[in-house]
Design a protein around this motif. Sequence first.
Motif, PDB file in Angstrom:
ATOM      1  N   PHE A  72      -6.574  -0.883 -10.165  1.00 41.65           N
ATOM      2  CA  PHE A  72      -7.500  -0.088  -9.338  1.00 41.65           C
ATOM      3  C   PHE A  72      -6.524   0.590  -8.021  1.00 41.65           C
ATOM      4  CE2 PHE A  72     -11.716   0.611  -7.595  1.00 41.65           C
ATOM      5  CZ  PHE A  72     -11.560   0.966  -6.231  1.00 41.65           C
ATOM      6  N   VAL A  73      -5.614   0.191  -7.617  1.00 44.39           N
ATOM      7  CA  VAL A  73      -4.805   0.640  -6.582  1.00 44.39           C
ATOM      8  C   VAL A  73      -3.379   1.089  -6.988  1.00 44.39           C
ATOM      9  CG1 VAL A  73      -3.619   0.383  -4.239  1.00 44.39           C
ATOM     10  CG2 VAL A  73      -5.806  -0.763  -4.805  1.00 44.39           C
ATOM     11  N   GLY A  74      -2.883   0.275  -7.729  1.00 47.47           N
ATOM     12  CA  GLY A  74      -1.417   0.852  -8.444  1.00 47.47           C
ATOM     13  C   GLY A  74      -1.542   1.753  -9.239  1.00 47.47           C
TER      14      GLY A  74
ATOM     15  N   PHE B 229       0.033  -2.140  -1.566  1.00 43.94           N
ATOM     16  CA  PHE B 229      -1.441  -2.561  -1.322  1.00 43.94           C
ATOM     17  C   PHE B 229      -1.324  -2.470   0.012  1.00 43.94           C
ATOM     18  CE2 PHE B 229      -5.362  -3.985  -2.994  1.00 43.94           C
ATOM     19  CZ  PHE B 229      -5.886  -5.000  -2.064  1.00 43.94           C
ATOM     20  N   ASN B 230      -1.914  -1.593   0.752  1.00 43.62           N
ATOM     21  CA  ASN B 230      -2.167  -1.321   2.338  1.00 43.62           C
ATOM     22  C   ASN B 230      -2.735  -2.614   3.177  1.00 43.62           C
ATOM     23  OD1 ASN B 230      -0.562   1.339   2.551  1.00 43.62           O
ATOM     24  ND2 ASN B 230      -2.208   1.846   1.072  1.00 43.62           N
ATOM     25  N   LEU B 231      -1.980  -3.248   3.767  1.00 42.54           N
ATOM     26  CA  LEU B 231      -2.653  -4.460   4.289  1.00 42.54           C
ATOM     27  C   LEU B 231      -2.396  -3.912   5.896  1.00 42.54           C
ATOM     28  CD1 LEU B 231      -1.561  -7.419   2.211  1.00 42.54           C
ATOM     29  CD2 LEU B 231      -3.892  -6.387   2.420  1.00 42.54           C
ATOM     30  N   GLY B 232      -3.331  -3.762   6.587  1.00 39.38           N
ATOM     31  CA  GLY B 232      -3.490  -3.243   8.235  1.00 39.38           C
ATOM     32  C   GLY B 232      -2.840  -4.487   9.038  1.00 39.38           C
TER      33      GLY B 232
ATOM     34  N   ARG C 217      -4.245  -5.770  11.598  1.00 41.26           N
ATOM     35  CA  ARG C 217      -5.664  -6.848  11.952  1.00 41.26           C
ATOM     36  C   ARG C 217      -5.872  -7.286  10.763  1.00 41.26           C
ATOM     37  NH1 ARG C 217      -9.794  -3.369  14.686  1.00 41.26           N
ATOM     38  NH2 ARG C 217     -10.572  -5.293  15.428  1.00 41.26           N
ATOM     39  N   ASP C 218      -5.768  -6.566   9.676  1.00 39.70           N
ATOM     40  CA  ASP C 218      -6.432  -7.223   8.513  1.00 39.70           C
ATOM     41  C   ASP C 218      -5.599  -8.081   8.012  1.00 39.70           C
ATOM     42  OD1 ASP C 218      -6.758  -5.865   4.930  1.00 39.70           O
ATOM     43  OD2 ASP C 218      -8.269  -7.138   6.211  1.00 39.70           O
ATOM     44  N   LEU C 219      -4.104  -8.369   8.116  1.00 40.82           N
ATOM     45  CA  LEU C 219      -3.428  -9.215   7.730  1.00 40.82           C
ATOM     46  C   LEU C 219      -3.814 -10.566   8.632  1.00 40.82           C
ATOM     47  CD1 LEU C 219       0.345  -7.655   8.072  1.00 40.82           C
ATOM     48  CD2 LEU C 219      -1.018  -8.845   6.040  1.00 40.82           C
TER      49      LEU C 219
ATOM     50  N   GLY D  76     -13.396   2.646   3.488  1.00 38.82           N
ATOM     51  CA  GLY D  76     -14.545   1.993   2.820  1.00 38.82           C
ATOM     52  C   GLY D  76     -13.910   0.412   2.860  1.00 38.82           C
ATOM     53  N   TRP D  77     -12.723   0.095   3.284  1.00 36.51           N
ATOM     54  CA  TRP D  77     -12.011  -1.339   3.128  1.00 36.51           C
ATOM     55  C   TRP D  77     -11.125  -1.343   4.270  1.00 36.51           C
ATOM     56  CZ3 TRP D  77      -6.759  -0.486   3.041  1.00 36.51           C
ATOM     57  CH2 TRP D  77      -6.512   0.885   2.457  1.00 36.51           C
ATOM     58  N   GLY D  78     -10.834  -2.704   4.527  1.00 34.54           N
ATOM     59  CA  GLY D  78     -10.020  -2.680   5.821  1.00 34.54           C
ATOM     60  C   GLY D  78     -10.891  -2.608   7.060  1.00 34.54           C
TER      61      GLY D  78
ATOM     62  N   SER E 196      -9.047 -11.322  -0.210  1.00 33.22           N
ATOM     63  CA  SER E 196     -10.605 -10.936  -1.004  1.00 33.22           C
ATOM     64  C   SER E 196     -11.033  -9.914  -0.862  1.00 33.22           C
ATOM     65  CB  SER E 196     -11.126 -12.434  -0.883  1.00 33.22           C
ATOM     66  OG  SER E 196     -10.782 -13.618  -1.056  1.00 33.22           O
ATOM     67  N   PRO E 197     -10.856  -8.851  -1.469  1.00 32.71           N
ATOM     68  CA  PRO E 197     -11.213  -7.497  -0.998  1.00 32.71           C
ATOM     69  C   PRO E 197     -12.825  -7.333  -0.786  1.00 32.71           C
ATOM     70  CG  PRO E 197      -9.594  -7.302  -2.535  1.00 32.71           C
ATOM     71  CD  PRO E 197     -10.005  -8.696  -2.387  1.00 32.71           C
ATOM     72  N   ASP E 198     -13.705  -7.958  -1.780  1.00 28.33           N
ATOM     73  CA  ASP E 198     -15.109  -7.544  -1.613  1.00 28.33           C
ATOM     74  C   ASP E 198     -15.600  -8.475  -0.387  1.00 28.33           C
ATOM     75  OD1 ASP E 198     -15.646  -6.860  -5.458  1.00 28.33           O
ATOM     76  OD2 ASP E 198     -15.163  -5.844  -3.669  1.00 28.33           O
ATOM     77  N   LEU E 199     -15.011  -9.848  -0.459  1.00 29.21           N
ATOM     78  CA  LEU E 199     -15.697 -10.767   0.546  1.00 29.21           C
ATOM     79  C   LEU E 199     -15.257  -9.971   1.983  1.00 29.21           C
ATOM     80  CD1 LEU E 199     -14.658 -14.178  -0.539  1.00 29.21           C
ATOM     81  CD2 LEU E 199     -17.046 -13.225  -0.004  1.00 29.21           C
ATOM     82  N   ASP E 200     -14.296  -9.408   2.136  1.00 28.48           N
ATOM     83  CA  ASP E 200     -14.124  -8.839   3.448  1.00 28.48           C
ATOM     84  C   ASP E 200     -14.543  -7.459   3.819  1.00 28.48           C
ATOM     85  OD1 ASP E 200     -10.245  -9.851   3.242  1.00 28.48           O
ATOM     86  OD2 ASP E 200     -12.159 -10.825   3.867  1.00 28.48           O
ATOM     87  N   THR E 201     -14.692  -6.623   2.810  1.00 28.42           N
ATOM     88  CA  THR E 201     -15.738  -5.271   2.654  1.00 28.42           C
ATOM     89  C   THR E 201     -17.062  -5.670   3.014  1.00 28.42           C
ATOM     90  OG1 THR E 201     -14.272  -4.198   1.123  1.00 28.42           O
ATOM     91  CG2 THR E 201     -16.211  -3.270   1.482  1.00 28.42           C
ATOM     92  N   VAL E 202     -17.605  -6.648   2.517  1.00 28.51           N
ATOM     93  CA  VAL E 202     -19.100  -7.041   3.042  1.00 28.51           C
ATOM     94  C   VAL E 202     -19.104  -7.369   4.339  1.00 28.51           C
ATOM     95  CG1 VAL E 202     -20.901  -8.823   2.405  1.00 28.51           C
ATOM     96  CG2 VAL E 202     -19.848  -7.405   0.577  1.00 28.51           C
TER      97      VAL E 202
END
Length: 320
Positions: A159-161, A89-92, A94-96, A64-66, A45-51
């Motif tokens: 957006f990313v791809g 789609f880069n998932l760090g 810790r973000d994982l 601005g993300w992750g 959930s990118p926007d939930l996580d960014t907020v």
Amino acid sequence: MIVALAGGVGAARMLGGLVTIADPAGITAVVNTGDDTRLHGLHISPDLDTVTYTLAGVINPETGWGLTGETWAAMEELRTYSGGRLGWFNLGDRDLGTHLYRTTRMEEGASLSAVTAEIAARWGVAVRIVPMSDHRVETRVVIVEPDGREQEVGFQDYFVGRHHDVPVRAIRLVGVETAVAAPEVLPAIAAADGIVICPSNPIVSVGPVLATGAIGAAVAARRKRVVAVSPIVAGKALKGPADHMLTELGHEASVVGVARLWSPFAATLVIDEADAGLAAEVRAAGMRPVVTPTVMSGPTEAAALARTVLDAMADPAAAG
Ligand code: FO1
């Protein structure tokens, strides 16, 4: 209590400004989940996580993300195994952990609202962060390929791809017809002293929120108390594809185009000084213009913008 309709980065910065001048526990962020994607078996959930990450002060400042201070060992392994096919789609590392937790809890039967509250609590975020719906609403993008062929792709593929640099023909919100607002959303909108539409992409960030369940109608019913901040400054989006998306979908990539989209929902539009010359046209489009610096280059600027938004909320009479 303030309700903020939020997408990703622009909204996160706006919320960062709001919490410095208003009690965070009195702010409810209703966040877009159309960008959510299922990848490697994980619900992301990118926007939930960014907020959440931004309000926790742990957002990666470069992207601005992750998360800040990330490592990428898992992604490197994935790219090595797959010869680069996987891992776009880069998932760090810790973000994982966030995606593993969210996915596991939802498989245990927890709602997206419940898990989002657990994740916010883990980061000590007092703002109520709420998804627009606990039901899946998936933003799909009909793009025009270089050979002229049209095809529908998932939001993150666009957006990313494809680095959002392909023309958009249409947007489809799969599931929006049956999705209802998450439990806390409508009560918060009804009880709010004011509502802010954050400077997020009107098409794919704010659009899905207003299109879900009765959210749009609930916001429109409070229109005098709704202040929107334009995500477009001098015809450009500060980040992301909002400007060319507006044009590609037949709207004007300007504060006037934004006013035409948002005037049913908000009485006031905060526009940057660069657009002061368009104030009369914003008014003609049905919104009261408030001119102020809107580029949140740092916390001071974000707090000043938040102050302007709250002041505009406080005098709805001037909203006409
Ligand atoms: N955006 C990118 O441009 N490239 C990425 O690899 C990427 C990974 C990513 C992982 C987790 C997450 O929460 C967000 C991520 N984003 C990435 C940003 C994401 O595509 C956008 O935040 C929204 O979907 C649009 O606001």
